[in-house]
Design a protein around this motif. Structure first.
Motif, PDB file in Angstrom:
ATOM      1  N   ASN A 199     -30.474 -43.413  -8.249  1.00 21.83           N
ATOM      2  CA  ASN A 199     -29.651 -44.582  -7.931  1.00 21.83           C
ATOM      3  C   ASN A 199     -30.350 -45.861  -8.371  1.00 21.83           C
ATOM      4  O   ASN A 199     -31.576 -45.926  -8.434  1.00 21.83           O
ATOM      5  N   ALA A 200     -29.554 -46.894  -8.655  1.00 19.26           N
ATOM      6  CA  ALA A 200     -30.135 -48.182  -9.038  1.00 19.26           C
ATOM      7  C   ALA A 200     -30.826 -48.819  -7.836  1.00 19.26           C
ATOM      8  O   ALA A 200     -30.276 -48.831  -6.730  1.00 19.26           O
TER       9      ALA A 200
ATOM     10  N   ALA B 254     -16.604 -30.820  -2.117  1.00 17.52           N
ATOM     11  CA  ALA B 254     -17.839 -30.344  -1.477  1.00 17.52           C
ATOM     12  C   ALA B 254     -17.545 -29.413  -0.294  1.00 17.52           C
ATOM     13  O   ALA B 254     -18.436 -28.691   0.146  1.00 17.52           O
ATOM     14  N   ARG B 255     -16.330 -29.462   0.244  1.00 19.06           N
ATOM     15  CA  ARG B 255     -16.032 -28.539   1.357  1.00 19.06           C
ATOM     16  C   ARG B 255     -14.817 -27.643   1.068  1.00 19.06           C
ATOM     17  O   ARG B 255     -14.254 -27.052   1.977  1.00 19.06           O
TER      18      ARG B 255
ATOM     19  N   ILE C 157     -15.296 -35.563  -3.845  1.00 18.31           N
ATOM     20  CA  ILE C 157     -15.894 -35.629  -2.509  1.00 18.31           C
ATOM     21  C   ILE C 157     -15.355 -34.481  -1.638  1.00 18.31           C
ATOM     22  O   ILE C 157     -16.120 -33.755  -1.008  1.00 18.31           O
TER      23      ILE C 157
ATOM     24  N   GLN D 120     -23.493 -31.694  -3.874  1.00 14.16           N
ATOM     25  CA  GLN D 120     -23.118 -30.842  -2.741  1.00 14.16           C
ATOM     26  C   GLN D 120     -22.021 -29.833  -3.084  1.00 14.16           C
ATOM     27  O   GLN D 120     -21.701 -28.975  -2.267  1.00 14.16           O
TER      28      GLN D 120
ATOM     29  N   ILE E  83     -34.225 -45.141  -8.159  1.00 12.36           N
ATOM     30  CA  ILE E  83     -34.682 -44.433  -6.962  1.00 12.36           C
ATOM     31  C   ILE E  83     -34.167 -42.993  -7.001  1.00 12.36           C
ATOM     32  O   ILE E  83     -32.958 -42.774  -7.096  1.00 12.36           O
TER      33      ILE E  83
ATOM     34  N   ASP F 243     -30.888 -35.143  -3.048  1.00 17.30           N
ATOM     35  CA  ASP F 243     -29.543 -34.582  -2.914  1.00 17.30           C
ATOM     36  C   ASP F 243     -28.455 -35.431  -3.572  1.00 17.30           C
ATOM     37  O   ASP F 243     -27.306 -35.405  -3.159  1.00 17.30           O
ATOM     38  N   GLY F 244     -28.835 -36.206  -4.572  1.00 21.03           N
ATOM     39  CA  GLY F 244     -27.834 -37.027  -5.247  1.00 21.03           C
ATOM     40  C   GLY F 244     -28.384 -37.593  -6.535  1.00 21.03           C
ATOM     41  O   GLY F 244     -29.552 -37.368  -6.881  1.00 21.03           O
ATOM     42  N   PRO F 245     -27.548 -38.345  -7.250  1.00 13.60           N
ATOM     43  CA  PRO F 245     -28.011 -38.890  -8.531  1.00 13.60           C
ATOM     44  C   PRO F 245     -29.056 -39.981  -8.333  1.00 13.60           C
ATOM     45  O   PRO F 245     -29.027 -40.677  -7.322  1.00 13.60           O
TER      46      PRO F 245
END
Lengths: 352, 210
Positions: free
Chosen positions: A95-96, A289-290, A286, A325, A87, A91-93
């Motif tokens: 996915n399974a 990202a900020r 994670i 991100q 899938i 905005d991301g890898p």
């Protein structure tokens, strides 16, 4: 003290893997999706062509000056090779999708995929070859396999797989045999295409996920026999999982380095692994990202101070993939901080 | 009771279902089933959850312990006695991801502690907002593995706000463990790092609503 003469990325990495100090701490920016940003295309379009990934990797290394190229596309590529649905999101890898082993008996009907017949794997190999043609011996190319023990988390779903491990040992063995054959063929194909080393992703083996007694009977034994058949160096990655309680076991699997978690103290890990396993990690992807520039610099300094002295350390993130991100300013700040604070000699505690 | 708790916990950690069942059966001769659930099962699950957080136990042990306890509670307590949250409607889901272990652990632990909740399986943002409103939920527990999925909790809060619907959003999963500020950033009401956190949070929300 005079700085050591500058090394190529490959020399730098090999020196640290030999537990000696290179000219500066090597750093692996394990970037995947950011290549799509570089090329101005969607994540799905980016991963649709080997040429895009090869170009993306080369451009990113030029921009951020890190010490490896990462021929890894996305974790679900092996799941896809076994017939699973992937899938894509913006905005991301990739996915399974839903597991294709819906009940344990489905294991008896699985057919081993052959690398040469699977388009998504052929694409990875082509990208690896293209990167190799360009980079030669200047920098290592890191290929990736999912461990036979960890792949079923995608193949059948996490809790169904834990049920299988505890309750159906015969079917578990059968699945491990198939996965091991696939893993060895896939790793060696990547090495044949030009990968310098293989990152053996094995998060399920982490004590975060299975107790050590179970690991020794399962993930450890599987890693030992699988790694012995991979015709090149491997680094085992826990993808954010803990490793300290099994660090000595990991060294016995034949791997040369471990990707470690932010959940554990880098200095403790380094002390336990010194001279036996190189340590790769452990910046928090994670939180990254900020981060701002000052936070980035502080995190780099802290990691280098704790694990840099004596070599045997590669600065990287703690998961094996930088989130989409994370802004390029942070990636640039990482690169600059390594240049500023990562030059050997590094005295423990000096840079903080 | 402390001795039973310690033995029961050890049986759970070594996935010894027979011993766990025997210990509870022996204890029911001088304790009520409700007391056993509160003082042994809930406490054991809380201790195991905390032990995982501290790095002493593994997720596989947390999951198997919850599963065993869920089955034991089903045999110990009649169904009507398990509905602690009769006035509070609650559901659990994974958002976008196909990784359902965290959700399964929390679901089992809450059921083992006597809470009833709906299991929505896996849903996307639009589907989840519709289900929350259609079912009139008071509490939604959202489990994620991937970082982008964690960020999409914010979309759920925004869409519910737009519709004037109030629900307590409780989040959990790896991205929230790795960034302790993330749950506030996405507009959740609470974050649970372990199944035992989830039990405490739900108990507290239930106390507020009841």
């Amino acid at each position: 003290m005079m700085a050591a003469p500058s090394m190529t990325s490959l020399q730098r990495v090999l020196t640290t893997l030999g537990h000696k100090e290179p000219d500066r701490v090597p750093f692996f920016l394990l970037l995947t999706m950011h290549g799509a940003m570089e090329l101005g295309v969607s994540i799905q379009e980016y991963f649709s062509k080997a040429e895009s990934v090869a170009l993306g990797q080369l451009l990113m290394r030029k921009k951020y000056r890190h010490d490896c190229l990462y021929s890894f596309f996305y974790a679900a590529v092996e799941f896809e090779a076994w017939g699973g649905n992937v899938i894509y999101v913006d905005d991301g890898p990739p996915n399974a999708g839903a597991p294709f082993i819906r009940k344990p008996d489905d294991i008896t009907r699985l057919t081993l995929p052959r690398v040469k017949d699977i388009p998504c794997l052929i694409k990875v190999l082509k990208a690896t070859q293209m990167i190799k043609e360009d980079i030669g011996e200047e920098a290592p190319i890191i290929g990736v396999v999912m461990s036979p023990f960890s792949l079923p988390v995608m193949q059948m779903g996490f809790f169904s797989y834990i049920d299988l491990i505890y309750e159906q040992p015969r079917l578990f063995e059968q699945l491990m045999k198939l996965n091991q054959e696939f893993c060895v063929e896939w790793a060696n194909a990547q090495l044949g295409a030009g990968a310098t080393a293989i990152c053996y992703f094995d998060p399920l083996s982490s004590p975060t996920n299975v107790p050590r007694e179970l690991y020794l009977k399962t993930g450890f034994a599987i890693a030992k026999s699988t790694i012995s058949r991979i015709k090149g160096p491997t680094a085992t990655h826990m993808a954010s999982g803990r490793c300290l309680p099994i660090a000595e076991d990991l060294a016995l699997t034949g791997t040369t380095a471990i990707g470690v978690s932010e959940l554990e103290d880098l200095e403790d890990i380094k002390n336990k692994c010194r001279g036996r396993l190189a340590v790769i990690g452990n910046l928090n992807g994670i939180e990254m990202a900020r981060w701002d520039t000052a936070q980035t610099e502080s995190a780099v300094k802290k990691a280098i101070t704790k694990a840099g002295p004596g070599g045997g350390f590669i600065l990287s993130d703690n998961h094996g993939e930088i989130p989409w991100q994370v802004h390029e300013d942070v990636l640039m700040a990482l690169s600059e901080a390594v240049e500023t604070y990562g030059r050997y000699p590094i005295v423990p505690g000096e840079t903080v | 009771m402390t001795e039973i708790l310690s033995e029961f916990q050890a049986a759970l950690l070594s996935i010894d279902v027979i011993k766990a069942r025997r210990l509870l059966a022996e204890a029911t001769t001088n304790t009520t089933a409700e007391q056993l659930v509160e003082t042994v099962i809930v406490s054991a699950l809380e201790n195991i959850g905390k032990g995982w957080e501290a790095g002493h136990y593994a997720l596989a042990q947390v999951y198997m312990s919850g599963r065993i306890c869920e089955e034991l509670v089903d045999t110990l307590l009649p169904k009507e006695d398990r509905k602690k949250n009769i006035a509070t409607k609650m559901a659990i889901t994974t958002l976008n991801d196909y990784h359902a272990l965290g959700k399964r652990i929390v679901y089992s632990a809450l059921r083992a502690c006597g809470f009833d909740l709906l299991d929505y399986g896996r849903l996307g943002v639009e589907g989840l907002v519709k289900k929350i409103m259609d079912d009139g939920l008071d509490v939604i527990l959202i489990s994620v593995l991937m970082f982008p999925s964690a960020l999409h909790v914010k979309d759920i809060r925004e869409q519910l706000d737009k519709n004037g619907y109030t629900v307590k959003i409780v989040v959990g999963g790896a991205p929230f463990r790795l960034d302790p500020h993330l749950w506030r950033q996405v507009g959740a009401d609470a974050v649970g790092y372990t199944a035992s956190d989830a039990i405490k949070i739900v108990q507290s929300i239930y106390g507020e609503i009841a």
